[in-house]
Design a protein around this motif. Structure first.
Motif, PDB file in Angstrom:
ATOM      1  N   GLY A  47     -28.800 -34.199  11.116  1.00  0.00           N
ATOM      2  CA  GLY A  47     -29.935 -33.285  11.178  1.00  0.00           C
ATOM      3  C   GLY A  47     -29.984 -32.422  12.418  1.00  0.00           C
ATOM      4  O   GLY A  47     -30.685 -31.410  12.442  1.00  0.00           O
ATOM      5  N   VAL A  48     -29.242 -32.788  13.463  1.00  0.00           N
ATOM      6  CA  VAL A  48     -29.321 -32.051  14.723  1.00  0.00           C
ATOM      7  C   VAL A  48     -28.751 -30.641  14.582  1.00  0.00           C
ATOM      8  O   VAL A  48     -29.393 -29.648  14.950  1.00  0.00           O
ATOM      9  N   LEU A  49     -27.558 -30.528  14.068  1.00  0.00           N
ATOM     10  CA  LEU A  49     -26.944 -29.203  13.948  1.00  0.00           C
ATOM     11  C   LEU A  49     -27.746 -28.315  12.998  1.00  0.00           C
ATOM     12  O   LEU A  49     -27.935 -27.114  13.266  1.00  0.00           O
ATOM     13  N   GLU A  50     -28.232 -28.897  11.911  1.00  0.00           N
ATOM     14  CA  GLU A  50     -29.054 -28.118  10.987  1.00  0.00           C
ATOM     15  C   GLU A  50     -30.345 -27.656  11.657  1.00  0.00           C
ATOM     16  O   GLU A  50     -30.810 -26.532  11.423  1.00  0.00           O
ATOM     17  N   ALA A  51     -30.912 -28.503  12.491  1.00  0.00           N
ATOM     18  CA  ALA A  51     -32.149 -28.148  13.181  1.00  0.00           C
ATOM     19  C   ALA A  51     -31.947 -26.970  14.125  1.00  0.00           C
ATOM     20  O   ALA A  51     -32.863 -26.172  14.353  1.00  0.00           O
ATOM     21  N   VAL A  52     -30.759 -26.858  14.696  1.00  0.00           N
ATOM     22  CA  VAL A  52     -30.453 -25.731  15.572  1.00  0.00           C
ATOM     23  C   VAL A  52     -30.098 -24.487  14.762  1.00  0.00           C
ATOM     24  O   VAL A  52     -30.585 -23.384  15.038  1.00  0.00           O
ATOM     25  N   ARG A  53     -29.287 -24.666  13.737  1.00  0.00           N
ATOM     26  CA  ARG A  53     -28.793 -23.511  12.970  1.00  0.00           C
ATOM     27  C   ARG A  53     -29.849 -22.895  12.072  1.00  0.00           C
ATOM     28  O   ARG A  53     -29.846 -21.689  11.841  1.00  0.00           O
ATOM     29  N   GLU A  54     -30.751 -23.723  11.554  1.00  0.00           N
ATOM     30  CA  GLU A  54     -31.689 -23.249  10.540  1.00  0.00           C
ATOM     31  C   GLU A  54     -33.096 -23.020  11.072  1.00  0.00           C
ATOM     32  O   GLU A  54     -34.005 -22.688  10.303  1.00  0.00           O
ATOM     33  N   GLY A  83     -26.017 -16.475  28.187  1.00  0.00           N
ATOM     34  CA  GLY A  83     -25.160 -16.514  27.018  1.00  0.00           C
ATOM     35  C   GLY A  83     -25.635 -17.448  25.935  1.00  0.00           C
ATOM     36  O   GLY A  83     -25.125 -17.401  24.806  1.00  0.00           O
ATOM     37  N   LEU A  84     -26.611 -18.295  26.254  1.00  0.00           N
ATOM     38  CA  LEU A  84     -27.111 -19.270  25.278  1.00  0.00           C
ATOM     39  C   LEU A  84     -28.499 -18.943  24.763  1.00  0.00           C
ATOM     40  O   LEU A  84     -28.919 -19.478  23.738  1.00  0.00           O
ATOM     41  N   ILE A  85     -29.238 -18.098  25.482  1.00  0.00           N
ATOM     42  CA  ILE A  85     -30.628 -17.841  25.098  1.00  0.00           C
ATOM     43  C   ILE A  85     -30.918 -16.339  25.069  1.00  0.00           C
ATOM     44  O   ILE A  85     -30.194 -15.529  25.651  1.00  0.00           O
ATOM     45  N   ASP A  86     -32.004 -16.002  24.372  1.00  0.00           N
ATOM     46  CA  ASP A  86     -32.433 -14.616  24.244  1.00  0.00           C
ATOM     47  C   ASP A  86     -33.642 -14.296  25.116  1.00  0.00           C
ATOM     48  O   ASP A  86     -33.878 -13.135  25.458  1.00  0.00           O
ATOM     49  N   LEU A  87     -34.407 -15.320  25.457  1.00  0.00           N
ATOM     50  CA  LEU A  87     -35.666 -15.136  26.182  1.00  0.00           C
ATOM     51  C   LEU A  87     -35.790 -16.206  27.255  1.00  0.00           C
ATOM     52  O   LEU A  87     -35.589 -17.390  26.968  1.00  0.00           O
ATOM     53  N   ALA A 130     -45.290 -16.062  20.684  1.00  0.00           N
ATOM     54  CA  ALA A 130     -45.520 -14.636  20.472  1.00  0.00           C
ATOM     55  C   ALA A 130     -44.338 -13.813  20.977  1.00  0.00           C
ATOM     56  O   ALA A 130     -43.906 -12.852  20.324  1.00  0.00           O
ATOM     57  N   ALA A 131     -43.793 -14.183  22.127  1.00  0.00           N
ATOM     58  CA  ALA A 131     -42.643 -13.469  22.672  1.00  0.00           C
ATOM     59  C   ALA A 131     -41.413 -13.653  21.793  1.00  0.00           C
ATOM     60  O   ALA A 131     -40.603 -12.732  21.622  1.00  0.00           O
ATOM     61  N   LEU A 132     -41.256 -14.852  21.234  1.00  0.00           N
ATOM     62  CA  LEU A 132     -40.123 -15.107  20.355  1.00  0.00           C
ATOM     63  C   LEU A 132     -40.214 -14.263  19.090  1.00  0.00           C
ATOM     64  O   LEU A 132     -39.210 -13.734  18.602  1.00  0.00           O
ATOM     65  N   GLU A 133     -41.435 -14.126  18.560  1.00  0.00           N
ATOM     66  CA  GLU A 133     -41.607 -13.284  17.372  1.00  0.00           C
ATOM     67  C   GLU A 133     -41.259 -11.846  17.702  1.00  0.00           C
ATOM     68  O   GLU A 133     -40.651 -11.134  16.902  1.00  0.00           O
ATOM     69  N   GLY A 134     -41.623 -11.413  18.897  1.00  0.00           N
ATOM     70  CA  GLY A 134     -41.303 -10.048  19.322  1.00  0.00           C
ATOM     71  C   GLY A 134     -39.837  -9.815  19.526  1.00  0.00           C
ATOM     72  O   GLY A 134     -39.353  -8.680  19.496  1.00  0.00           O
ATOM     73  N   ALA A 135     -39.093 -10.906  19.761  1.00  0.00           N
ATOM     74  CA  ALA A 135     -37.648 -10.796  20.023  1.00  0.00           C
ATOM     75  C   ALA A 135     -36.826 -10.886  18.753  1.00  0.00           C
ATOM     76  O   ALA A 135     -35.597 -10.726  18.802  1.00  0.00           O
ATOM     77  N   ARG A 136     -37.469 -11.161  17.621  1.00  0.00           N
ATOM     78  CA  ARG A 136     -36.710 -11.322  16.379  1.00  0.00           C
ATOM     79  C   ARG A 136     -36.147  -9.991  15.899  1.00  0.00           C
ATOM     80  O   ARG A 136     -36.735  -8.953  16.067  1.00  0.00           O
ATOM     81  N   ALA A 157     -23.448 -24.679  18.263  1.00  0.00           N
ATOM     82  CA  ALA A 157     -24.491 -24.338  17.295  1.00  0.00           C
ATOM     83  C   ALA A 157     -25.571 -23.482  17.941  1.00  0.00           C
ATOM     84  O   ALA A 157     -26.070 -22.525  17.328  1.00  0.00           O
ATOM     85  N   LEU A 158     -25.927 -23.789  19.180  1.00  0.00           N
ATOM     86  CA  LEU A 158     -26.929 -23.004  19.884  1.00  0.00           C
ATOM     87  C   LEU A 158     -26.419 -21.591  20.147  1.00  0.00           C
ATOM     88  O   LEU A 158     -27.161 -20.613  20.017  1.00  0.00           O
ATOM     89  N   ALA A 159     -25.145 -21.474  20.505  1.00  0.00           N
ATOM     90  CA  ALA A 159     -24.576 -20.155  20.780  1.00  0.00           C
ATOM     91  C   ALA A 159     -24.490 -19.300  19.526  1.00  0.00           C
ATOM     92  O   ALA A 159     -24.609 -18.068  19.600  1.00  0.00           O
ATOM     93  N   GLU A 160     -24.306 -19.941  18.374  1.00  0.00           N
ATOM     94  CA  GLU A 160     -24.049 -19.195  17.141  1.00  0.00           C
ATOM     95  C   GLU A 160     -25.261 -19.063  16.225  1.00  0.00           C
ATOM     96  O   GLU A 160     -25.223 -18.280  15.261  1.00  0.00           O
ATOM     97  N   THR A 161     -26.338 -19.809  16.475  1.00  0.00           N
ATOM     98  CA  THR A 161     -27.475 -19.785  15.567  1.00  0.00           C
ATOM     99  C   THR A 161     -28.087 -18.393  15.451  1.00  0.00           C
ATOM    100  O   THR A 161     -28.055 -17.593  16.394  1.00  0.00           O
ATOM    101  N   ARG A 162     -28.672 -18.134  14.299  1.00  0.00           N
ATOM    102  CA  ARG A 162     -29.389 -16.873  14.099  1.00  0.00           C
ATOM    103  C   ARG A 162     -30.828 -16.979  14.562  1.00  0.00           C
ATOM    104  O   ARG A 162     -31.567 -15.992  14.556  1.00  0.00           O
ATOM    105  N   ALA A 163     -31.239 -18.167  14.959  1.00  0.00           N
ATOM    106  CA  ALA A 163     -32.597 -18.356  15.483  1.00  0.00           C
ATOM    107  C   ALA A 163     -32.748 -17.636  16.818  1.00  0.00           C
ATOM    108  O   ALA A 163     -31.780 -17.431  17.556  1.00  0.00           O
ATOM    109  N   VAL A 164     -33.966 -17.250  17.131  1.00  0.00           N
ATOM    110  CA  VAL A 164     -34.257 -16.723  18.456  1.00  0.00           C
ATOM    111  C   VAL A 164     -34.329 -17.910  19.411  1.00  0.00           C
ATOM    112  O   VAL A 164     -34.926 -18.942  19.104  1.00  0.00           O
ATOM    113  N   ARG A 165     -33.733 -17.755  20.587  1.00  0.00           N
ATOM    114  CA  ARG A 165     -33.592 -18.875  21.517  1.00  0.00           C
ATOM    115  C   ARG A 165     -34.313 -18.570  22.832  1.00  0.00           C
ATOM    116  O   ARG A 165     -34.189 -17.470  23.368  1.00  0.00           O
TER     117      ARG A 165
END
Length: 310
Positions: A177-184, A257-261, A304-310, A211-219
């Motif tokens: 579940g860990v990798l899925e939790a990061v990727r999804e 390189g690992l995060i967006d915010l 709120a900032a994460l939503e703005g970064a999507r 997984a953190l580097a490649e996820t489509r999630a905002v980080r």
């Protein structure tokens, strides 16, 4: 789903706020188990237990760890038999360790044990250990190698840190579940935890950093350093000893390189341009979590900032 990479006290306070800002069932916690140790023959998972107790509203508010109102009759009685009292585990906290140890000896994997504990405490969020296999944080110091709890508790974090080793990490796998939790996830948040010994062990498990580097999630990551000072723990001394700037910017550089915010306190507003020069957005807000309201407000500001970064 919101996924949080979590250490102990700082992470637990942020998670309390997050659980007020979003439905707890939408939260997955990936917990650091590099701090785990054996105490009097029992398996203790300090960071995982701190998070569970905090989310259950049962944590000792004065220490940030252990259970409110706990007693220490057992550790006091153990001294009669020659046990040193350097790791102070309360009587009701010992019940958690007894239950965990029994389940592990019966063959339960750590992720099932963590889920059972979360259920027993009435939590709706999902608690995942970083791995079912043992990974242990080893501190490298002038006198050689020290298990993390020996360094942190017995020696009060006094030896100068020269580096870290995560014993067992190479052979470990992320818990189910860990990798899925990061990727999804909708967003992945690195809690305001020590980047070396709280977040570091999680990222050392093969596959999680990738997984953190490649996820489509905002980080996002929240700085545990405010105006050059760490709210709790030895992260400041570790940063200095290892040649890093003791500041929010110093932490941001570790996550480049690992995060967006990157979230930094209003006291560090002047560092925002340098943070953004690393290729991440900077959010400047109040990050000191002194009250339940401040915890919720910080979580809401990050969301709120994460939503703005999507």
């Amino acid at each position: 789903m919101y996924t949080v990479l979590a250490g102990g006290v700082g992470a637990s306070r942020f998670l309390q706020g997050l659980a007020m800002a979003v439905p707890p069932r939408d939260i997955t916690v990936i917990s650091n188990t590099g701090d785990d140790l054996e105490f009097a023959g029992l398996h203790v998972s300090p960071d995982t237990d701190i998070v569970i107790y905090a989310l259950a509203g049962a944590v000792n508010p004065e220490t940030g760890w252990g259970l409110a109102g706990d007693t220490f009759a057992v550790v006091e009685a153990l001294q009669r038999f020659g046990y040193e009292r350097w790791f102070n585990l309360g009587d009701r906290d010992l019940a958690t360790a007894l239950h965990r140890t029994r389940l592990l000896r019966e063959g339960w994997p750590m992720h099932r044990v963590a889920a059972d504990l979360a259920r027993a405490w009435g939590l709706e969020c999902r608690i995942l250990p970083m791995s079912d296999e043992p990974v242990r944080t080893i501190v490298l110091g002038p006198g050689g190698e020290l298990p993390f709890q020996e360094y942190m508790v017995r020696l009060r974090a006094e030896p100068e840190v020269q580096g870290f080793r995560f014993a067992g990490a190479e052979a470990a796998r992320p818990a189910p579940g860990v990798l899925e939790a990061v990727r999804e996830a909708r967003a992945v948040i690195l809690a305001p935890s020590n980047p070396f010994v709280s977040i570091g062990p999680i990222l050392a498990v093969p596959g999680i950093r990738e997984a953190l580097a490649e996820t489509r999630a905002v980080r996002a990551a929240i700085s545990p350093v405010i105006a050059g000072q760490v709210v709790k723990g030895p992260a400041g001394r570790m940063l200095a000893a290892l040649g890093h700037e003791v500041s929010a910017l110093g932490v941001a550089r570790l996550y480049a390189g690992l995060i967006d915010l990157f979230v930094l306190d209003t006291a560090d507003a002047a560092l925002a341009p340098a943070v953004e020069a690393l290729g991440m957005r900077a959010l400047v807000t109040e990050t000191l979590m002194t009250t339940p309201e401040r915890k919720r407000e910080l979580a809401a500001a990050v969301l709120a900032a994460l939503e703005g970064a999507r």
